[in-house]
Design an enzyme around this catalytic site. Sequence first.
Site, PDB file in Angstrom:
ATOM      1  N   CYS A  92      45.976  43.656  39.858  1.00 47.22           N
ATOM      2  CA  CYS A  92      44.517  43.508  39.797  1.00 47.22           C
ATOM      3  C   CYS A  92      44.065  42.466  40.828  1.00 47.22           C
ATOM      4  CB  CYS A  92      44.094  43.073  38.399  1.00 47.22           C
ATOM      5  SG  CYS A  92      42.289  42.964  38.208  1.00 47.22           S
TER       6      CYS A  92
ATOM      7  N   ASP B  90      41.989  40.236  40.374  1.00 46.57           N
ATOM      8  CA  ASP B  90      41.625  39.006  39.668  1.00 46.57           C
ATOM      9  C   ASP B  90      42.269  37.767  40.305  1.00 46.57           C
ATOM     10  OD1 ASP B  90      41.758  36.878  37.536  1.00 46.57           O
ATOM     11  OD2 ASP B  90      40.745  38.432  36.374  1.00 46.57           O
TER      12      ASP B  90
ATOM     13  N   ARG C 251      43.167  35.098  39.165  1.00 41.72           N
ATOM     14  CA  ARG C 251      44.158  34.366  38.358  1.00 41.72           C
ATOM     15  C   ARG C 251      45.520  35.035  38.362  1.00 41.72           C
ATOM     16  NH1 ARG C 251      40.396  34.866  33.185  1.00 41.72           N
ATOM     17  NH2 ARG C 251      40.310  36.933  34.143  1.00 41.72           N
TER      18      ARG C 251
ATOM     19  N   HIS D 102      46.915  42.762  33.451  1.00 41.87           N
ATOM     20  CA  HIS D 102      46.832  41.401  32.883  1.00 41.87           C
ATOM     21  C   HIS D 102      45.850  41.369  31.726  1.00 41.87           C
ATOM     22  CE1 HIS D 102      42.870  40.114  34.626  1.00 41.87           C
ATOM     23  NE2 HIS D 102      43.145  41.109  35.430  1.00 41.87           N
TER      24      HIS D 102
ATOM     25  N   CYS E 156      41.513  41.233  31.436  1.00 39.85           N
ATOM     26  CA  CYS E 156      41.072  41.944  32.642  1.00 39.85           C
ATOM     27  C   CYS E 156      39.622  42.415  32.471  1.00 39.85           C
ATOM     28  CB  CYS E 156      41.986  43.144  32.917  1.00 39.85           C
ATOM     29  SG  CYS E 156      41.565  44.011  34.442  1.00 39.85           S
TER      30      CYS E 156
HETATM   31 CO    CO Z   1      41.820  42.480  36.094  1.00 41.11          CO
END
Ligand code: CO
Length: 203
Positions: A42, A44, A46, A98, A101
């Site tokens: 992803c 993202d 993090r 994750h 998400c």
């Molecule tokens: Co995500």
Amino acid sequence: MSNLKNLLNQNAKWAYKLNRQSPKLFTDLAKGQSPHTLWLGCSDSRVPPEQLTDSNLGSIFTHRNIANVVGNQDISFLSVLEYAVVHLKVKQIIVCGHYQCGGIKAALDKQHSGLIDNWLFTVKSTLKNHSKELNVISGQNKRFNRAVELHTLAQLENLARTTIVQTAWVRKQELELHACVFDIASGRLKYLDKSYQSNEDLD
Ligand code: CO
């Protein structure tokens, strides 16, 4: 500009430090790459694969998009996959979802967010396919976490069904596909205990 300045400063310090630790690192990397893993994750902020696996530069080839979608009509993803499998000959591909998400949450809550609704179409259909299992889970967080896992497993299967992977297996190339989920709250990767190593692993 201050964000950019910070990034440039950090980069200069990082390069200086690595160069002192290992003077040949960057010149060796400049000669080419030979990553062992393709990571499909992803976008993202993090979930950066190299950092969370404490990996060296040059070891992980990466494709990331919102909600780690493995789409068989996504030319960007397919180009990465083909390059990784056919040219770099990675030994394994990890599909990594994750918890927390935002993409899965939007699909789960049936939110309308614009263009991204189209991107999340495949997530919504996976959740719909598993609605029986998801609907009986009590607790919003547990349901959310399971939705992330089910979506990640569905993307792993999508990956196994791409012609690029299937062709690699037909020519007996060593290539394992695995699914993991990153737990942001603990920093730990959870293996979803599902892998594909040949066309026989598909129904
Ligand atoms: Co995500």
